[in-house]
Scaffold this motif. Structure first.
Motif, PDB file in Angstrom:
ATOM      1  N   ASP A 172      26.002  -7.038 -22.787  1.00 40.10           N
ATOM      2  CA  ASP A 172      26.563  -7.664 -23.988  1.00 40.10           C
ATOM      3  C   ASP A 172      25.424  -8.055 -24.929  1.00 40.10           C
ATOM      4  OD1 ASP A 172      28.469  -8.642 -25.709  1.00 40.10           O
ATOM      5  OD2 ASP A 172      28.664 -10.578 -24.701  1.00 40.10           O
ATOM      6  N   GLU A 173      25.747  -8.187 -26.210  1.00 38.42           N
ATOM      7  CA  GLU A 173      24.750  -8.506 -27.241  1.00 38.42           C
ATOM      8  C   GLU A 173      23.577  -7.534 -27.167  1.00 38.42           C
ATOM      9  OE1 GLU A 173      25.596 -10.408 -29.460  1.00 38.42           O
ATOM     10  OE2 GLU A 173      27.095 -11.749 -28.609  1.00 38.42           O
ATOM     11  N   ALA A 174      23.911  -6.260 -26.985  1.00 40.12           N
ATOM     12  CA  ALA A 174      22.872  -5.239 -26.817  1.00 40.12           C
ATOM     13  C   ALA A 174      22.088  -5.000 -28.099  1.00 40.12           C
ATOM     14  CB  ALA A 174      23.500  -3.928 -26.340  1.00 40.12           C
ATOM     15  N   GLY A 175      22.610  -5.477 -29.219  1.00 39.76           N
ATOM     16  CA  GLY A 175      21.902  -5.307 -30.480  1.00 39.76           C
ATOM     17  C   GLY A 175      20.610  -6.089 -30.557  1.00 39.76           C
ATOM     18  N   GLN A 176      20.468  -7.125 -29.710  1.00 46.37           N
ATOM     19  CA  GLN A 176      19.225  -7.906 -29.748  1.00 46.37           C
ATOM     20  C   GLN A 176      18.377  -7.693 -28.495  1.00 46.37           C
ATOM     21  OE1 GLN A 176      19.684 -12.192 -29.518  1.00 46.37           O
ATOM     22  NE2 GLN A 176      21.714 -12.003 -28.613  1.00 46.37           N
ATOM     23  N   ALA A 177      18.709  -6.635 -27.729  1.00 44.96           N
ATOM     24  CA  ALA A 177      17.933  -6.317 -26.534  1.00 44.96           C
ATOM     25  C   ALA A 177      16.995  -5.151 -26.816  1.00 44.96           C
ATOM     26  CB  ALA A 177      18.868  -5.964 -25.376  1.00 44.96           C
ATOM     27  N   THR A 178      15.739  -5.300 -26.403  1.00 44.97           N
ATOM     28  CA  THR A 178      14.793  -4.191 -26.568  1.00 44.97           C
ATOM     29  C   THR A 178      15.119  -3.099 -25.549  1.00 44.97           C
ATOM     30  OG1 THR A 178      13.230  -5.196 -25.030  1.00 44.97           O
ATOM     31  CG2 THR A 178      12.976  -5.732 -27.369  1.00 44.97           C
ATOM     32  N   PRO A 179      14.915  -1.844 -25.908  1.00 46.65           N
ATOM     33  CA  PRO A 179      15.231  -0.749 -24.974  1.00 46.65           C
ATOM     34  C   PRO A 179      14.520  -0.899 -23.630  1.00 46.65           C
ATOM     35  CG  PRO A 179      14.785   0.112 -27.166  1.00 46.65           C
ATOM     36  CD  PRO A 179      14.431  -1.339 -27.196  1.00 46.65           C
ATOM     37  N   GLN A 180      13.248  -1.328 -23.670  1.00 50.32           N
ATOM     38  CA  GLN A 180      12.456  -1.404 -22.453  1.00 50.32           C
ATOM     39  C   GLN A 180      12.990  -2.465 -21.487  1.00 50.32           C
ATOM     40  OE1 GLN A 180      11.288  -1.337 -25.583  1.00 50.32           O
ATOM     41  NE2 GLN A 180      10.481   0.750 -25.545  1.00 50.32           N
ATOM     42  N   SER A 181      13.603  -3.523 -22.024  1.00 52.16           N
ATOM     43  CA  SER A 181      14.086  -4.605 -21.160  1.00 52.16           C
ATOM     44  C   SER A 181      15.304  -4.192 -20.346  1.00 52.16           C
ATOM     45  CB  SER A 181      14.432  -5.835 -22.006  1.00 52.16           C
ATOM     46  OG  SER A 181      15.503  -5.543 -22.895  1.00 52.16           O
ATOM     47  N   ALA A 182      16.037  -3.172 -20.800  1.00 54.57           N
ATOM     48  CA  ALA A 182      17.249  -2.734 -20.099  1.00 54.57           C
ATOM     49  C   ALA A 182      17.033  -1.480 -19.258  1.00 54.57           C
ATOM     50  CB  ALA A 182      18.365  -2.481 -21.110  1.00 54.57           C
ATOM     51  N   THR A 183      15.860  -0.883 -19.363  1.00 55.63           N
ATOM     52  CA  THR A 183      15.613   0.394 -18.688  1.00 55.63           C
ATOM     53  C   THR A 183      15.846   0.295 -17.183  1.00 55.63           C
ATOM     54  OG1 THR A 183      13.982   0.993 -20.361  1.00 55.63           O
ATOM     55  CG2 THR A 183      13.899   2.193 -18.291  1.00 55.63           C
ATOM     56  N   GLY A 184      15.310  -0.752 -16.558  1.00 59.40           N
ATOM     57  CA  GLY A 184      15.413  -0.888 -15.109  1.00 59.40           C
ATOM     58  C   GLY A 184      16.851  -1.003 -14.637  1.00 59.40           C
ATOM     59  N   LEU A 185      17.633  -1.829 -15.315  1.00 58.45           N
ATOM     60  CA  LEU A 185      19.040  -2.004 -14.922  1.00 58.45           C
ATOM     61  C   LEU A 185      19.840  -0.724 -15.130  1.00 58.45           C
ATOM     62  CD1 LEU A 185      20.290  -5.558 -15.970  1.00 58.45           C
ATOM     63  CD2 LEU A 185      20.336  -4.522 -13.710  1.00 58.45           C
ATOM     64  N   ILE A 186      19.594  -0.053 -16.238  1.00 59.07           N
ATOM     65  CA  ILE A 186      20.302   1.209 -16.500  1.00 59.07           C
ATOM     66  C   ILE A 186      19.953   2.240 -15.423  1.00 59.07           C
ATOM     67  CG2 ILE A 186      20.480   3.149 -18.119  1.00 59.07           C
ATOM     68  CD1 ILE A 186      20.106   1.121 -20.391  1.00 59.07           C
ATOM     69  N   HIS A 187      18.691   2.255 -15.021  1.00 63.52           N
ATOM     70  CA  HIS A 187      18.246   3.168 -13.962  1.00 63.52           C
ATOM     71  C   HIS A 187      18.995   2.895 -12.659  1.00 63.52           C
ATOM     72  CE1 HIS A 187      15.484   5.446 -11.386  1.00 63.52           C
ATOM     73  NE2 HIS A 187      15.446   4.387 -10.593  1.00 63.52           N
ATOM     74  N   ARG A 188      19.321   1.636 -12.394  1.00 63.40           N
ATOM     75  CA  ARG A 188      19.962   1.261 -11.135  1.00 63.40           C
ATOM     76  C   ARG A 188      21.487   1.429 -11.163  1.00 63.40           C
ATOM     77  NH1 ARG A 188      15.652  -2.243 -11.989  1.00 63.40           N
ATOM     78  NH2 ARG A 188      14.409  -2.855 -10.168  1.00 63.40           N
ATOM     79  N   SER A 189      22.044   1.799 -12.317  1.00 63.49           N
ATOM     80  CA  SER A 189      23.503   1.770 -12.488  1.00 63.49           C
ATOM     81  C   SER A 189      24.102   3.167 -12.527  1.00 63.49           C
ATOM     82  CB  SER A 189      23.865   1.016 -13.767  1.00 63.49           C
ATOM     83  OG  SER A 189      23.297  -0.278 -13.765  1.00 63.49           O
ATOM     84  N   ARG A 190      25.347   3.256 -12.051  1.00 66.26           N
ATOM     85  CA  ARG A 190      26.085   4.516 -12.118  1.00 66.26           C
ATOM     86  C   ARG A 190      26.673   4.739 -13.503  1.00 66.26           C
ATOM     87  NH1 ARG A 190      29.662   3.994  -6.523  1.00 66.26           N
ATOM     88  NH2 ARG A 190      27.891   3.714  -5.096  1.00 66.26           N
ATOM     89  N   ARG A 191      27.233   3.685 -14.060  1.00 61.31           N
ATOM     90  CA  ARG A 191      27.867   3.778 -15.379  1.00 61.31           C
ATOM     91  C   ARG A 191      27.475   2.556 -16.199  1.00 61.31           C
ATOM     92  NH1 ARG A 191      31.555   4.225 -11.441  1.00 61.31           N
ATOM     93  NH2 ARG A 191      32.488   6.262 -11.000  1.00 61.31           N
ATOM     94  N   CYS A 192      27.396   2.753 -17.513  1.00 60.17           N
ATOM     95  CA  CYS A 192      26.993   1.650 -18.397  1.00 60.17           C
ATOM     96  C   CYS A 192      27.989   1.504 -19.547  1.00 60.17           C
ATOM     97  CB  CYS A 192      25.603   1.889 -18.979  1.00 60.17           C
ATOM     98  SG  CYS A 192      24.298   1.977 -17.735  1.00 60.17           S
ATOM     99  N   VAL A 193      28.272   0.263 -19.888  1.00 63.90           N
ATOM    100  CA  VAL A 193      29.028  -0.051 -21.096  1.00 63.90           C
ATOM    101  C   VAL A 193      28.127  -0.926 -21.961  1.00 63.90           C
ATOM    102  CG1 VAL A 193      31.066  -1.150 -22.085  1.00 63.90           C
ATOM    103  CG2 VAL A 193      31.256   0.078 -19.904  1.00 63.90           C
ATOM    104  N   ILE A 194      27.736  -0.400 -23.110  1.00 67.25           N
ATOM    105  CA  ILE A 194      26.809  -1.102 -24.000  1.00 67.25           C
ATOM    106  C   ILE A 194      27.604  -1.681 -25.164  1.00 67.25           C
ATOM    107  CG2 ILE A 194      24.671  -0.928 -25.308  1.00 67.25           C
ATOM    108  CD1 ILE A 194      24.372  -0.187 -22.354  1.00 67.25           C
ATOM    109  N   VAL A 195      27.568  -3.013 -25.302  1.00 66.51           N
ATOM    110  CA  VAL A 195      28.351  -3.686 -26.343  1.00 66.51           C
ATOM    111  C   VAL A 195      27.417  -4.499 -27.222  1.00 66.51           C
ATOM    112  CG1 VAL A 195      30.263  -5.260 -26.816  1.00 66.51           C
ATOM    113  CG2 VAL A 195      30.289  -3.862 -24.735  1.00 66.51           C
TER     114      VAL A 195
END
Length: 546
Positions: free
Chosen positions: A280-303
């Motif tokens: 949530d609030e992905a508009g204020q998240a830097t790409p690098q800060s979410a890379t690890g979690l996205i790598h660990r996930s099967r599916r992502c919902v970016i809001v």
């Protein structure tokens, strides 16, 4: 569960048939046009046949008359015909000339008769062909009517059995609706269907509960081990870690964490260890800060919203640029250029381009949610104009009728001399703010109040000034991203001589957009209109607040 599956099957079938419905509707129109043309041609051919038959009868009579004349001419042969023909006498010449004329006339009539017969034969062929086509079209129309009857029956079942409003049925009429109305609708939704979904969720929880209680000892042991693992008391291998997490997720399906804590919460880096990741609030998240979690996930919902608070990057931009260049990374991945939301939008196949404010700039957004359900006017209208180029849709039809301290407005503190504290804090504005809050409390309002400012120094000063009232929250615009309350005060401050600070706050519509959309019912601005009126987006707010 079975009731919902029946609904899902009916709704899916109905929805899947819409392209066929549209195609069949066009085909029906085309067939109807062709049938009318066929009927028109059949009438024309019938009329032509009548005319041809009349001509044929007349020509046949002409043939009979010519044959009668020929018979009569045969009877008028001169006596001693053979010798007269042999010696070519005048009487033979006269008879022969008359006979040739009769024969020539008969042949001409016969040719005309054959031509008419050919025309009648062609007429019959065309008529037969058109009748065959007519029957084929009639058969096809019958099939189409059967489809439409079945389609309409399915639609009626959805409406009657599940109380779905006709406006929420996704049929061909849905495309004819105004775009504003479409964004206010919920296709295939009704209170009855919402209850079915809720029942399924409750059944799923009950199933989890039964599974947990049936294996209570093992689950308890796993949970104890899980808490020891996450507390850092014990270290386990990756397989055991995943097993402990699976046990925890069985008991607690949703886990909330910050991006900064994710690496400690999920120390192993295995892929697909998280089923669903919702950022949530992905508009204020830097790409690098979410890379690890996205790598660990099967599916992502970016809001998120790229037109609200942007990522706050503490690494110097020059250092980021140097690192990019050294590792051949394009600027598109720079935290100064993109957020998690923007990168997610970039790879989304479905979406739309949205204008940024009144500029020509357009941004690609995946699945834009344009319906706004929080703010009264004028907050909605101002934010819609400065940030979304009036592309948002307001769901609230009426504004709050509560009095508060009046309508949303701009309190103009335009003084020649101001008392500046800590660079941006204008003491007169804080005193006025305190007076308005007291006025609000004296009117009987004891709700939560947000005091927001673009500048950290003002936010800190207000926090100290109103420390005694726990229902007053003070902070920068970044602090309040994702929050909401009935009443918001925006304290602008800034040194009258420091135009650069005001230019920074008005560089993009994002910050003002966030401030405006925190307020559900009232939005009060405290600041110098003259100074801020020359700034982008704030000048629009001045006009719309007055």
């Amino acid at each position: 569960m079975n009731d919902f599956n029946v609904f899902k099957k009916a709704a899916s079938s109905f929805h899947a048939q819409l392209p066929d419905f549209i195609k069949n509707r066009e085909q029906e129109k085309q067939i109807d046009i062709e049938l009318k043309e066929i009927e028109k041609n059949l009438i024309r051919l019938c009329n032509e046949k009548g005319i041809l038959l009349d001509k044929e009868n007349n020509v046949k009579k002409d043939v009979e008359r010519a044959q009668s004349l020929m018979n009569l001419q045969e009877q008028r042969k001169p006596s001693f015909f053979f010798f007269k023909k042999l010696f070519n006498t005048k009487s033979f010449q006269k008879w022969n000339l008359e006979a040739k004329e009769i024969i020539g006339n008969l042949k001409s009539i016969q040719v005309n008769l054959n031509d008419l017969k050919q025309q009648l034969e062609n007429n019959d062929k065309k008529t037969k062909m058109l009748l065959n086509r007519k029957n084929e079209h009639k058969s096809k129309m019958s099939q189409l009517k059967s489809f439409f009857t079945s389609y309409q029956k399915l639609q009626n079942e959805l409406i009657q059995n599940y109380d779905i409003d006709t406006n929420n049925i996704f049929d061909i009429d849905f495309y004819e609706k105004d775009l504003t109305n479409i964004h206010l609708l919920n296709p295939y939704h009704s209170p009855k269907i919402a209850k079915l979904r809720s029942d399924i969720f409750l059944i799923a929880l009950q199933l989890h509960r039964d599974a947990i209680l049936s294996n209570a000892k093992n689950v308890k042991n796993n949970l104890n081990a899980y808490f020891e693992m996450t507390a850092g008391w014990v270290k386990v291998d990756e397989a055991t870690s995943q097993n402990l997490w699976d046990t925890f997720f069985l008991c607690v399906p949703v886990v909330s964490t910050t991006l900064a804590s994710a690496s400690r919460l999920f120390p192993n880096r295995n892929q697909q260890q998280i089923g669903w990741l919702l950022i949530d609030e992905a508009g204020q998240a830097t790409p690098q800060s979410a890379t690890g979690l996205i790598h660990r996930s099967r599916r992502c919902v970016i809001v998120g919203d790229p037109l609200q608070v942007e990522p706050v990057v503490t690494t110097p931009e020059k250092l980021v640029t140097k690192l990019r260049n050294e590792h051949n990374v394009t600027v598109n991945w720079s935290p100064y250029r993109a957020s998690v939301q923007q990168l997610a939008d970039r790879v989304s196949l479905s979406g739309t381009y949205m204008n940024v404010g009144n500029t020509d700039e357009k941004i690609w957004t995946g699945f834009p949610l344009r319906t706004h359900r929080r703010c009264d006017d004028p907050m909605f209208s101002i934010a819609n104009k400065i940030a979304y180029n009036n592309q948002m849709v307001k769901d609230l039809t009426t504004n709050s009728e509560e009095v508060f301290i009046g309508n949303s407005c701009w309190f103009d503190l335009n003084t020649d001399v101001v008392s500046l504290i800590n660079k941006h804090v204008v003491k007169e504005e804080i005193i006025f703010l305190s007076h308005k809050i007291n006025e609000l409390r004296n009117s009987g309002n004891d709700g939560i109040i947000y005091v927001i400012s673009p500048f950290k120094s003002i936010a800190s000063y207000c926090t100290n000034a109103f420390r005694g009232d726990k229902k007053i929250s003070c902070g920068t615009i970044h602090t309040f991203q994702g929050k909401e309350t009935d009443i918001v005060f925006l304290v602008l401050g800034s040194d009258p001589k420091s135009q650069g600070a005001r230019n920074w706050a008005s560089m993009k519509p994002n910050m003002l957009n966030v401030a405006l959309t925190r307020a559900k019912k009232r939005f009060y601005v405290i600041g110098n209109k003259k100074l801020w009126g020359s700034c982008n987006y704030f000048n629009t707010m001045i006009k719309m607040l007055d």
